[in-house]
Design a protein around this motif. Sequence first.
Motif, PDB file in Angstrom:
ATOM      1  N   TYR A 191     -10.926   2.849 -14.277  1.00 30.38           N
ATOM      2  CA  TYR A 191     -11.880   2.416 -13.249  1.00 30.38           C
ATOM      3  C   TYR A 191     -13.196   1.861 -13.788  1.00 30.38           C
ATOM      4  O   TYR A 191     -14.100   1.553 -13.019  1.00 30.38           O
ATOM      5  N   GLY A 192     -13.318   1.720 -15.100  1.00 25.24           N
ATOM      6  CA  GLY A 192     -14.571   1.284 -15.704  1.00 25.24           C
ATOM      7  C   GLY A 192     -15.097  -0.027 -15.138  1.00 25.24           C
ATOM      8  O   GLY A 192     -16.313  -0.215 -15.010  1.00 25.24           O
ATOM      9  N   HIS A 193     -14.197  -0.928 -14.768  1.00 24.87           N
ATOM     10  CA  HIS A 193     -14.618  -2.229 -14.232  1.00 24.87           C
ATOM     11  C   HIS A 193     -15.302  -2.110 -12.872  1.00 24.87           C
ATOM     12  O   HIS A 193     -15.958  -3.048 -12.420  1.00 24.87           O
ATOM     13  N   LEU A 194     -15.179  -0.951 -12.212  1.00 25.61           N
ATOM     14  CA  LEU A 194     -15.770  -0.771 -10.885  1.00 25.61           C
ATOM     15  C   LEU A 194     -17.216  -0.294 -10.923  1.00 25.61           C
ATOM     16  O   LEU A 194     -17.941  -0.434  -9.941  1.00 25.61           O
ATOM     17  N   TRP A 195     -17.636   0.288 -12.062  1.00 30.02           N
ATOM     18  CA  TRP A 195     -19.025   0.740 -12.141  1.00 30.02           C
ATOM     19  C   TRP A 195     -19.947  -0.463 -12.210  1.00 30.02           C
ATOM     20  O   TRP A 195     -19.631  -1.460 -12.874  1.00 30.02           O
ATOM     21  N   PRO A 196     -21.090  -0.382 -11.541  1.00 28.47           N
ATOM     22  CA  PRO A 196     -22.009  -1.524 -11.554  1.00 28.47           C
ATOM     23  C   PRO A 196     -22.530  -1.811 -12.964  1.00 28.47           C
ATOM     24  O   PRO A 196     -22.664  -0.895 -13.772  1.00 28.47           O
ATOM     25  N   ASP A 197     -22.815  -3.063 -13.215  1.00 27.76           N
ATOM     26  CA  ASP A 197     -23.372  -3.475 -14.484  1.00 27.76           C
ATOM     27  C   ASP A 197     -24.762  -2.867 -14.617  1.00 27.76           C
ATOM     28  O   ASP A 197     -25.572  -2.946 -13.694  1.00 27.76           O
ATOM     29  N   ALA A 198     -25.043  -2.272 -15.739  1.00 29.40           N
ATOM     30  CA  ALA A 198     -26.306  -1.561 -15.921  1.00 29.40           C
ATOM     31  C   ALA A 198     -27.350  -2.400 -16.653  1.00 29.40           C
ATOM     32  O   ALA A 198     -28.355  -1.864 -17.103  1.00 29.40           O
ATOM     33  N   ASP A 199     -27.124  -3.704 -16.781  1.00 32.12           N
ATOM     34  CA  ASP A 199     -28.080  -4.536 -17.519  1.00 32.12           C
ATOM     35  C   ASP A 199     -29.493  -4.427 -16.965  1.00 32.12           C
ATOM     36  O   ASP A 199     -30.454  -4.262 -17.710  1.00 32.12           O
ATOM     37  N   PHE A 202       0.831  -1.203   0.000  1.00 33.17           N
ATOM     38  CA  PHE A 202       0.000   0.000   0.000  1.00 33.17           C
ATOM     39  C   PHE A 202       0.868   1.256   0.000  1.00 33.17           C
ATOM     40  O   PHE A 202       1.792   1.384   0.795  1.00 33.17           O
ATOM     41  N   ARG A 203       0.552   2.184  -0.933  1.00 28.53           N
ATOM     42  CA  ARG A 203       1.320   3.422  -1.077  1.00 28.53           C
ATOM     43  C   ARG A 203       0.415   4.632  -0.885  1.00 28.53           C
ATOM     44  O   ARG A 203      -0.802   4.510  -0.966  1.00 28.53           O
ATOM     45  N   PHE A 204       1.014   5.777  -0.667  1.00 31.69           N
ATOM     46  CA  PHE A 204       0.254   7.025  -0.515  1.00 31.69           C
ATOM     47  C   PHE A 204      -0.615   7.252  -1.744  1.00 31.69           C
ATOM     48  O   PHE A 204      -1.775   7.637  -1.641  1.00 31.69           O
ATOM     49  N   HIS A 205      -0.088   6.980  -2.933  1.00 36.91           N
ATOM     50  CA  HIS A 205      -0.831   7.170  -4.180  1.00 36.91           C
ATOM     51  C   HIS A 205      -2.084   6.297  -4.213  1.00 36.91           C
ATOM     52  O   HIS A 205      -3.071   6.649  -4.876  1.00 36.91           O
ATOM     53  N   ASP A 206      -2.074   5.172  -3.509  1.00 38.21           N
ATOM     54  CA  ASP A 206      -3.244   4.283  -3.489  1.00 38.21           C
ATOM     55  C   ASP A 206      -4.457   4.951  -2.855  1.00 38.21           C
ATOM     56  O   ASP A 206      -5.583   4.528  -3.083  1.00 38.21           O
ATOM     57  N   LEU A 207      -4.239   5.998  -2.069  1.00 41.14           N
ATOM     58  CA  LEU A 207      -5.369   6.741  -1.506  1.00 41.14           C
ATOM     59  C   LEU A 207      -6.203   7.386  -2.611  1.00 41.14           C
ATOM     60  O   LEU A 207      -7.418   7.523  -2.489  1.00 41.14           O
ATOM     61  N   ARG A 208      -5.549   7.740  -3.707  1.00 41.91           N
ATOM     62  CA  ARG A 208      -6.257   8.301  -4.863  1.00 41.91           C
ATOM     63  C   ARG A 208      -7.189   7.243  -5.450  1.00 41.91           C
ATOM     64  O   ARG A 208      -8.341   7.521  -5.779  1.00 41.91           O
ATOM     65  N   HIS A 209      -6.677   6.022  -5.583  1.00 41.76           N
ATOM     66  CA  HIS A 209      -7.502   4.934  -6.110  1.00 41.76           C
ATOM     67  C   HIS A 209      -8.645   4.608  -5.143  1.00 41.76           C
ATOM     68  O   HIS A 209      -9.752   4.293  -5.562  1.00 41.76           O
ATOM     69  N   TYR A 210      -8.357   4.709  -3.864  1.00 43.40           N
ATOM     70  CA  TYR A 210      -9.400   4.475  -2.863  1.00 43.40           C
ATOM     71  C   TYR A 210     -10.527   5.504  -3.025  1.00 43.40           C
ATOM     72  O   TYR A 210     -11.709   5.153  -3.004  1.00 43.40           O
ATOM     73  N   LEU A 211     -10.157   6.773  -3.201  1.00 43.33           N
ATOM     74  CA  LEU A 211     -11.159   7.820  -3.400  1.00 43.33           C
ATOM     75  C   LEU A 211     -12.007   7.517  -4.631  1.00 43.33           C
ATOM     76  O   LEU A 211     -13.236   7.589  -4.577  1.00 43.33           O
ATOM     77  N   ALA A 212     -11.362   7.173  -5.733  1.00 44.44           N
ATOM     78  CA  ALA A 212     -12.107   6.881  -6.958  1.00 44.44           C
ATOM     79  C   ALA A 212     -13.075   5.722  -6.745  1.00 44.44           C
ATOM     80  O   ALA A 212     -14.250   5.805  -7.121  1.00 44.44           O
ATOM     81  N   GLN A 228     -13.872  11.738 -12.657  1.00 46.78           N
ATOM     82  CA  GLN A 228     -12.811  12.359 -13.459  1.00 46.78           C
ATOM     83  C   GLN A 228     -12.316  13.648 -12.819  1.00 46.78           C
ATOM     84  O   GLN A 228     -11.115  13.871 -12.680  1.00 46.78           O
ATOM     85  N   ALA A 229     -13.237  14.492 -12.407  1.00 41.90           N
ATOM     86  CA  ALA A 229     -12.864  15.782 -11.808  1.00 41.90           C
ATOM     87  C   ALA A 229     -12.136  15.591 -10.482  1.00 41.90           C
ATOM     88  O   ALA A 229     -11.155  16.288 -10.202  1.00 41.90           O
ATOM     89  N   ARG A 230     -12.605  14.649  -9.652  1.00 39.33           N
ATOM     90  CA  ARG A 230     -12.007  14.475  -8.327  1.00 39.33           C
ATOM     91  C   ARG A 230     -10.614  13.876  -8.369  1.00 39.33           C
ATOM     92  O   ARG A 230      -9.779  14.199  -7.551  1.00 39.33           O
ATOM     93  N   VAL A 231     -10.365  12.991  -9.343  1.00 38.04           N
ATOM     94  CA  VAL A 231      -9.023  12.398  -9.430  1.00 38.04           C
ATOM     95  C   VAL A 231      -8.151  13.137 -10.443  1.00 38.04           C
ATOM     96  O   VAL A 231      -7.018  12.748 -10.686  1.00 38.04           O
TER      97      VAL A 231
END
Length: 139
Positions: A103-111, A64-74, A88-91
């Motif tokens: 991060y596209g794989h993290l959005w819920p499936d919209a089926d 775990f790195r400091f930069h990973d906090l950015r991924h956590y926020l996203a 996009q704006a926040r990161v």
Amino acid sequence: MKTEASKTSVPIPSELALELSAAVARWGSGWLVTDGAGGQASTWSIDRAMRSARKKVPGLPEGFRFHDLRHYLASLLIASRADVKVVQARVRHASAKTTLDTYGHLWPDADESTRAAVGAVLAARVEGLTEQPRNAEGS
């Protein structure tokens, strides 16, 4: 800092703003991450502090790195149903494409929601077809 965008403010809850204000007042510095003397912490000192924190925080991955906090926020924003433009704006990505590629794989499936939307339109059309129009004489 890499760019001017690095200086852009980030919206945070008032509770966090109070905590950060208290930390700034306590440590007497305008920096949130300091070198212990009130100056801006170096990348090396942040990395060293993260290695130390990894040992003390249960469940943190070994790397775990400091930069990973950015991924956590996203990921937190996506899980909270924020849209791609907000993330996009926040990161601070230059484009929504970068955000979706990362991060596209993290959005819920919209089926299910698309099935429901199409179903609602079709149901409304069927309902409209079953209603017989009246002629001018009312019959």
